[in-house]
Write a protein that holds these residues in place. Structure first.
Motif, PDB file in Angstrom:
ATOM      1  N   GLU A  17      55.578  19.474  44.865  1.00 51.74           N
ATOM      2  CA  GLU A  17      54.099  20.585  45.222  1.00 51.74           C
ATOM      3  C   GLU A  17      53.111  19.308  44.799  1.00 51.74           C
ATOM      4  OE1 GLU A  17      54.423  22.595  40.695  1.00 51.74           O
ATOM      5  OE2 GLU A  17      56.427  22.390  41.532  1.00 51.74           O
ATOM      6  N   ALA A  18      51.914  20.041  45.278  1.00 57.42           N
ATOM      7  CA  ALA A  18      50.932  19.128  45.367  1.00 57.42           C
ATOM      8  C   ALA A  18      49.914  19.848  44.090  1.00 57.42           C
ATOM      9  CB  ALA A  18      49.864  20.098  46.510  1.00 57.42           C
ATOM     10  N   ILE A  19      50.232  18.888  42.830  1.00 53.30           N
ATOM     11  CA  ILE A  19      49.707  19.108  42.025  1.00 53.30           C
ATOM     12  C   ILE A  19      48.954  18.375  41.805  1.00 53.30           C
ATOM     13  CG2 ILE A  19      52.215  18.819  40.987  1.00 53.30           C
ATOM     14  CD1 ILE A  19      51.645  15.849  39.870  1.00 53.30           C
ATOM     15  N   GLU A 188      50.017  26.157  36.096  1.00 52.63           N
ATOM     16  CA  GLU A 188      50.550  25.118  36.335  1.00 52.63           C
ATOM     17  C   GLU A 188      52.089  26.208  37.154  1.00 52.63           C
ATOM     18  OE1 GLU A 188      48.873  22.644  37.057  1.00 52.63           O
ATOM     19  OE2 GLU A 188      46.703  23.551  37.109  1.00 52.63           O
ATOM     20  N   ASN A 189      52.880  24.882  38.095  1.00 53.01           N
ATOM     21  CA  ASN A 189      54.246  25.328  37.452  1.00 53.01           C
ATOM     22  C   ASN A 189      54.457  24.491  36.736  1.00 53.01           C
ATOM     23  OD1 ASN A 189      57.036  26.482  38.382  1.00 53.01           O
ATOM     24  ND2 ASN A 189      56.706  24.840  40.197  1.00 53.01           N
ATOM     25  N   ILE A 190      54.464  23.924  34.861  1.00 49.81           N
ATOM     26  CA  ILE A 190      55.833  23.354  34.548  1.00 49.81           C
ATOM     27  C   ILE A 190      56.348  23.973  33.581  1.00 49.81           C
ATOM     28  CG2 ILE A 190      55.005  21.878  32.624  1.00 49.81           C
ATOM     29  CD1 ILE A 190      52.283  21.084  33.863  1.00 49.81           C
ATOM     30  N   ASN A 191      57.817  24.002  33.512  1.00 50.97           N
ATOM     31  CA  ASN A 191      59.180  24.137  32.499  1.00 50.97           C
ATOM     32  C   ASN A 191      58.339  23.737  31.444  1.00 50.97           C
ATOM     33  OD1 ASN A 191      61.069  24.756  31.272  1.00 50.97           O
ATOM     34  ND2 ASN A 191      62.162  25.742  33.011  1.00 50.97           N
ATOM     35  N   GLU A 192      58.215  24.152  30.207  1.00 49.83           N
ATOM     36  CA  GLU A 192      57.849  23.021  29.407  1.00 49.83           C
ATOM     37  C   GLU A 192      58.599  23.357  28.585  1.00 49.83           C
ATOM     38  OE1 GLU A 192      56.233  27.551  28.530  1.00 49.83           O
ATOM     39  OE2 GLU A 192      56.103  25.943  30.041  1.00 49.83           O
ATOM     40  N   GLN A 193      59.349  24.284  28.586  1.00 50.23           N
ATOM     41  CA  GLN A 193      60.669  24.009  27.354  1.00 50.23           C
ATOM     42  C   GLN A 193      61.278  22.765  27.738  1.00 50.23           C
ATOM     43  OE1 GLN A 193      61.160  26.128  24.947  1.00 50.23           O
ATOM     44  NE2 GLN A 193      63.332  24.890  24.581  1.00 50.23           N
ATOM     45  N   PHE A 194      61.661  21.988  28.916  1.00 46.94           N
ATOM     46  CA  PHE A 194      62.459  21.463  29.607  1.00 46.94           C
ATOM     47  C   PHE A 194      61.829  19.805  28.270  1.00 46.94           C
ATOM     48  CE2 PHE A 194      64.020  23.343  34.157  1.00 46.94           C
ATOM     49  CZ  PHE A 194      64.915  23.367  32.892  1.00 46.94           C
ATOM     50  N   ILE A 195      60.553  19.791  28.738  1.00 45.43           N
ATOM     51  CA  ILE A 195      59.655  18.735  28.066  1.00 45.43           C
ATOM     52  C   ILE A 195      59.833  19.160  26.371  1.00 45.43           C
ATOM     53  CG2 ILE A 195      57.279  17.882  27.343  1.00 45.43           C
ATOM     54  CD1 ILE A 195      56.383  19.579  29.962  1.00 45.43           C
ATOM     55  N   VAL A 196      60.177  20.027  25.677  1.00 46.64           N
ATOM     56  CA  VAL A 196      60.409  20.012  24.470  1.00 46.64           C
ATOM     57  C   VAL A 196      62.203  19.591  24.171  1.00 46.64           C
ATOM     58  CG1 VAL A 196      60.871  21.631  22.589  1.00 46.64           C
ATOM     59  CG2 VAL A 196      58.639  22.528  24.371  1.00 46.64           C
ATOM     60  N   GLU A 197      62.395  19.795  25.328  1.00 46.40           N
ATOM     61  CA  GLU A 197      64.812  19.841  25.173  1.00 46.40           C
ATOM     62  C   GLU A 197      63.846  17.959  24.846  1.00 46.40           C
ATOM     63  OE1 GLU A 197      66.357  21.561  28.540  1.00 46.40           O
ATOM     64  OE2 GLU A 197      66.325  23.464  26.786  1.00 46.40           O
ATOM     65  N   LEU A 198      63.426  17.875  25.631  1.00 43.16           N
ATOM     66  CA  LEU A 198      63.402  16.233  26.286  1.00 43.16           C
ATOM     67  C   LEU A 198      62.532  15.984  24.739  1.00 43.16           C
ATOM     68  CD1 LEU A 198      63.542  13.596  28.093  1.00 43.16           C
ATOM     69  CD2 LEU A 198      61.282  13.942  28.598  1.00 43.16           C
TER      70      LEU A 198
END
Length: 201
Positions: A17-19, A188-198
């Motif tokens: 995606e064009a971030i 922004e198309n960001i799944n912040e939950q994945f970042i928290v889990e990481l």
């Protein structure tokens, strides 16, 4: 690691995606970079790979390095509210991001440069720290001497996006960071939950 200054389209293709904003090169080749591009067989990504990719996407999107990003995460975890949501709100509250959102620059990297080169004021005072955290009610403006800069004039004339948490007056070249945006207002198309889990591993 220094800030990434390489080809932006390559990174956008990596995430699919064009971030970094509108990108004609990405539209032509919106498949992964590399010799085999679309034809390469990719196995199922592991949970860790998905989480890591999401963190990298967020870092590239906002132009934040690992150490700073980890610091923001610690701050978000210590704050009240949903950690992932607070993390994105902290990213959105950065001065360089708000300058970009106000349309003063067409990109976050350009906004960072304007801040670093002392073209931007906060509540009437010059601030040259791109990561400066704005508070609700702060007034962001273009320094008097910089108001006639071609790059700023051009960017403002091409800017049409409106955000509910920001106001902008084109005549005075000043805007107000009205409030911290709610998650639903952050485009922004960001799944912040994945970042928290990481980071929680």
């Amino acid at each position: 690691m220094a800030r990434y200054t390489g080809p932006k389209t390559k990174i956008a293709r990596k995430f699919g995606e064009a971030i970094f904003g509108e990108d004609k090169s990405f539209e032509k080749r919106n498949y992964p970079p590399g010799q085999h591009g679309n034809n390469r067989r990719r196995g199922k990504k592991s949970e860790y790979a998905i989480q890591l990719a999401e963190k990298q996407k967020a870092k590239y999107t906002y132009g934040i390095l690992e150490r700073q990003f980890r610091g923001l995460f610690k701050k978000a975890r210590a704050a009240q509210g949903i950690t992932g949501e607070v993390l994105l709100q902290l990213c959105e509250s950065r001065l360089d991001n708000v300058v970009y959102r106000m349309g003063v620059s067409p990109s976050r990297s350009g906004a960072r440069q304007l801040v670093s080169h002392r073209h931007i004021t906060v509540n009437g005072e010059i601030v040259n720290i791109p990561s400066y955290q704005l508070k609700a009610g702060d007034v962001v403006g273009v320094r008097e001497k910089s108001k006639s800069l071609d790059a700023i004039e051009r960017s403002l004339s091409n800017s049409s996006k409106v955000y509910e948490w920001i106001t902008w007056n084109n005549d005075t070249k000043q805007g107000t960071y009205v409030s911290v945006p709610a998650r639903i207002q952050i485009p922004e198309n960001i799944n912040e939950q994945f970042i928290v889990e990481l980071y929680s591993k």
